[in-house]
Design an enzyme around this catalytic site. Structure first.
Site, PDB file in Angstrom:
ATOM      1  N   HIS A 158       0.846  -1.208   0.000  1.00  0.00           N
ATOM      2  CA  HIS A 158       0.000   0.000   0.000  1.00  0.00           C
ATOM      3  C   HIS A 158       0.876   1.251   0.000  1.00  0.00           C
ATOM      4  O   HIS A 158       2.063   1.201   0.319  1.00  0.00           O
ATOM      5  CB  HIS A 158      -0.902   0.026   1.236  1.00  0.00           C
ATOM      6  N   LYS A 162      -0.460   4.716   4.659  1.00  0.00           N
ATOM      7  CA  LYS A 162      -1.279   3.724   5.383  1.00  0.00           C
ATOM      8  C   LYS A 162      -0.711   3.482   6.784  1.00  0.00           C
ATOM      9  O   LYS A 162       0.488   3.312   6.951  1.00  0.00           O
ATOM     10  CB  LYS A 162      -1.362   2.407   4.597  1.00  0.00           C
TER      11      LYS A 162
HETATM   12  N1  LIG Z   1     -12.647  -1.477   3.274  1.00  0.00           N
HETATM   13  C1  LIG Z   1     -12.184  -0.921   2.157  1.00  0.00           C
HETATM   14  O1  LIG Z   1     -12.577  -1.260   1.024  1.00  0.00           O
HETATM   15  C2  LIG Z   1     -11.182   0.178   2.288  1.00  0.00           C
HETATM   16  C3  LIG Z   1     -10.790   0.578   3.524  1.00  0.00           C
HETATM   17  N2  LIG Z   1      -9.960   1.649   3.686  1.00  0.00           N
HETATM   18  C4  LIG Z   1      -9.706   2.064   5.059  1.00  0.00           C
HETATM   19  O2  LIG Z   1     -10.402   3.291   5.285  1.00  0.00           O
HETATM   20  C5  LIG Z   1      -9.717   4.061   6.268  1.00  0.00           C
HETATM   21  C6  LIG Z   1      -9.456   5.453   5.724  1.00  0.00           C
HETATM   22  O3  LIG Z   1      -8.544   5.384   4.650  1.00  0.00           O
HETATM   23  P1  LIG Z   1      -8.095   6.706   3.879  1.00  0.00           P
HETATM   24  O4  LIG Z   1      -9.278   7.408   3.315  1.00  0.00           O
HETATM   25  O5  LIG Z   1      -6.982   6.318   2.984  1.00  0.00           O
HETATM   26  O6  LIG Z   1      -7.493   7.559   5.094  1.00  0.00           O
HETATM   27  P2  LIG Z   1      -7.466   9.136   5.301  1.00  0.00           P
HETATM   28  O7  LIG Z   1      -6.535   9.391   6.445  1.00  0.00           O
HETATM   29  O8  LIG Z   1      -7.204   9.816   3.993  1.00  0.00           O
HETATM   30  O9  LIG Z   1      -8.971   9.473   5.741  1.00  0.00           O
HETATM   31  C7  LIG Z   1      -9.494   9.302   7.024  1.00  0.00           C
HETATM   32  C8  LIG Z   1     -10.289  10.537   7.345  1.00  0.00           C
HETATM   33  O10 LIG Z   1     -10.978  10.353   8.586  1.00  0.00           O
HETATM   34  C9  LIG Z   1     -10.823  11.558   9.319  1.00  0.00           C
HETATM   35  N3  LIG Z   1     -11.080  11.381  10.741  1.00  0.00           N
HETATM   36  C10 LIG Z   1     -10.227  11.089  11.751  1.00  0.00           C
HETATM   37  N4  LIG Z   1     -10.863  11.079  12.928  1.00  0.00           N
HETATM   38  C11 LIG Z   1     -12.164  11.395  12.668  1.00  0.00           C
HETATM   39  C12 LIG Z   1     -13.306  11.595  13.494  1.00  0.00           C
HETATM   40  N5  LIG Z   1     -13.257  11.452  14.817  1.00  0.00           N
HETATM   41  N6  LIG Z   1     -14.463  11.942  12.902  1.00  0.00           N
HETATM   42  C13 LIG Z   1     -14.545  12.106  11.560  1.00  0.00           C
HETATM   43  N7  LIG Z   1     -13.481  11.955  10.737  1.00  0.00           N
HETATM   44  C14 LIG Z   1     -12.299  11.593  11.286  1.00  0.00           C
HETATM   45  C15 LIG Z   1      -9.403  11.987   9.018  1.00  0.00           C
HETATM   46  O11 LIG Z   1      -9.180  13.339   9.384  1.00  0.00           O
HETATM   47  P3  LIG Z   1      -7.655  13.847   9.703  1.00  0.00           P
HETATM   48  O12 LIG Z   1      -6.812  13.402   8.554  1.00  0.00           O
HETATM   49  O13 LIG Z   1      -7.818  15.318   9.800  1.00  0.00           O
HETATM   50  O14 LIG Z   1      -7.269  13.186  10.995  1.00  0.00           O
HETATM   51  C16 LIG Z   1      -9.379  11.759   7.520  1.00  0.00           C
HETATM   52  O15 LIG Z   1      -9.923  12.873   6.817  1.00  0.00           O
HETATM   53  C17 LIG Z   1      -8.467   3.244   6.614  1.00  0.00           C
HETATM   54  O16 LIG Z   1      -8.725   2.471   7.754  1.00  0.00           O
HETATM   55  C18 LIG Z   1      -8.276   2.345   5.395  1.00  0.00           C
HETATM   56  O17 LIG Z   1      -7.551   1.187   5.659  1.00  0.00           O
HETATM   57  C19 LIG Z   1      -9.471   2.343   2.622  1.00  0.00           C
HETATM   58  C20 LIG Z   1      -9.803   1.967   1.352  1.00  0.00           C
HETATM   59  C21 LIG Z   1     -10.690   0.852   1.072  1.00  0.00           C
HETATM   60  O1  LIG Z   2      -5.655   2.003   3.460  1.00  0.00           O
HETATM   61  C1  LIG Z   2      -5.935   1.753   2.268  1.00  0.00           C
HETATM   62  O2  LIG Z   2      -5.638   2.518   1.347  1.00  0.00           O
HETATM   63  C2  LIG Z   2      -6.658   0.506   1.984  1.00  0.00           C
HETATM   64  N1  LIG Z   2      -7.095  -0.179   3.002  1.00  0.00           N
HETATM   65  C3  LIG Z   2      -7.834  -1.374   2.961  1.00  0.00           C
HETATM   66  C4  LIG Z   2      -7.036  -2.472   3.640  1.00  0.00           C
HETATM   67  O3  LIG Z   2      -6.496  -2.230   4.738  1.00  0.00           O
HETATM   68  O4  LIG Z   2      -6.968  -3.575   3.108  1.00  0.00           O
HETATM   69  C5  LIG Z   2      -8.347  -1.720   1.590  1.00  0.00           C
HETATM   70  C6  LIG Z   2      -7.491  -1.300   0.437  1.00  0.00           C
HETATM   71  O5  LIG Z   2      -6.499  -2.238   0.237  1.00  0.00           O
HETATM   72  C7  LIG Z   2      -6.934   0.113   0.598  1.00  0.00           C
END
Ligand SMILES: NC(=O)C1=CN([C@@H]2O[C@H](COP(=O)(O)OP(=O)(O)OC[C@H]3O[C@@H](n4cnc5c(N)ncnc54)[C@H](OP(=O)(O)O)[C@@H]3O)[C@@H](O)[C@H]2O)C=CC1
Ligand SMILES: O=C(O)C1=N[C@H](C(=O)O)C[C@H](O)C1
Length: 285
Positions: A158, A162
């Site tokens: 990744h 991450k």
């Molecule tokens: N299941 C799936 O298919 C996938 C899962 N994911 C998962 O999704 C999650 C997010 O990934 P990603 O978008 O890359 O991460 P990011 O860090 O870009 O986004 C997370 C967001 O959540 C915000 N946040 C933190 N605390 C709070 C809160 N208390 N209330 C509201 N918002 C909050 C962060 O703000 P700030 O940065 O200001 O702290 C940030 O804007 C990860 O756990 C990732 O592994 C990602 C892609 C696919």
């Molecule tokens: O953090 C990410 O970006 C992603 N998180 C998920 C994971 O932990 O597997 C899904 C995807 O691979 C992207």
């Protein structure tokens, strides 16, 4: 049925912005709210403008309760502590909660399961069609092959931002392999190797983690035997695949009873011997 009103939490994040764009492009769903953490520099901005699709008249706020009260569902790709809190609020409002957040502890998962007694929750480490089909194939391969003859190793890469490892997807694939072998993953996994580890124990499921650059998400499951290797892999090229899956999950869960569901349930892959996946994508215009 009227359009499903969806709230995006973590709306300014990589997935949050992708979700705003995706909801806007899918028939039957509309962006009803956008939540960020208190103190976020994005509070007050329009969620559509931040996501690059022009104003939607949806300001980003840190006050979830009034927003959840007017919504049908929440799409949550944020951080574990926030996700646990939001699962309580969504349960209180009796609305669908789709959870993509990874890195949740067993205690977090227990609190999410408790919330699922009051509202439908769909939780998956990966919302894409491809990875969930891959998990079915991994389960079948693990069931077919003798653990004394084939070693299973799961490799993921990744982007550099991450924060959790192994990825939620790697763990999901590990669970699929463990189910195929009829064993518990927790008692049969090796998540780190360093130094003089000794020889590999038959039956272990190993994990390896790479981080760097802008990689959206690469996963490979290697089944390694004497003189031959099978590799099952998936490469995510665009976060839209996760966002489309999340919206699909919300629309599916809208008519479901309270409970904790997986993406396999949503995609009809839970029981399927031979999955039929044609025509599962929809697009506006
Ligand atoms: N299941 C799936 O298919 C996938 C899962 N994911 C998962 O999704 C999650 C997010 O990934 P990603 O978008 O890359 O991460 P990011 O860090 O870009 O986004 C997370 C967001 O959540 C915000 N946040 C933190 N605390 C709070 C809160 N208390 N209330 C509201 N918002 C909050 C962060 O703000 P700030 O940065 O200001 O702290 C940030 O804007 C990860 O756990 C990732 O592994 C990602 C892609 C696919
Ligand atoms: O953090 C990410 O970006 C992603 N998180 C998920 C994971 O932990 O597997 C899904 C995807 O691979 C992207």
């Amino acid at each position: 049925m009227s359009d499903m009103r969806l709230v995006v939490v973590g709306a300014a994040g990589r997935m949050g912005q992708t979700l705003i764009r995706t909801i806007h492009s899918i028939p039957g769903a509309t962006v009803a709210g956008a939540i960020e953490r208190s103190g976020s520099p994005h509070l007050g901005k329009d969620a559509g403008e931040l996501a690059g699709i022009g104003a939607l008249d949806v300001p980003i706020t840190d006050d979830p309760l009034p927003v959840f009260a007017k919504a049908d569902g929440v799409l949550d790709f944020s951080v574990p502590a926030a996700t646990v809190e939001f699962s309580g609020y969504a349960a209180q409002a009796r609305i669908v909660h789709v959870i993509g957040t990874t890195g949740c502890s067993p205690e977090d998962d227990a609190r999410i399961a408790a919330a699922a007694r009051h509202a439908p929750i769909v939780k998956s480490g990966n919302m894409s069609l491809g990875v969930n089909l891959l998990a079915v194939l991994v389960e079948q391969a693990a069931r077919a092959l003798d653990p004394e003859e084939f070693d299973i190793e799961i490799l993921e890469m990744h982007h550099r931002h991450k924060v959790d490892a192994p990825s939620g997807t790697a763990l999901l694939l590990g669970e699929a392999a463990a189910t195929g072998r009829n064993i518990a993953l927790a008692q049969n996994s090796v998540r780190v190797r360093d130094g003089h580890t000794g020889a590999r124990r038959a039956g272990d499921i190993g994990f390896a983690t790479l981080r760097g650059g802008s990689v959206v998400g690469d996963h490979s499951v290697v089944l390694a035997g004497a003189g031959e290797r099978i590799t099952l892999s998936h490469n995510a090229e665009d976060r839209t695949i996760f966002a489309r899956g999340a919206v699909k999950a919300a629309l599916w869960a809208r008519t479901r009873k309270p409970g904790l569901y997986s993406m396999r349930d949503v995609l009809g892959l839970s029981q399927a011997e031979t999955p039929v996946l044609h025509g599962s994508r929809q697009r506006k215009g």
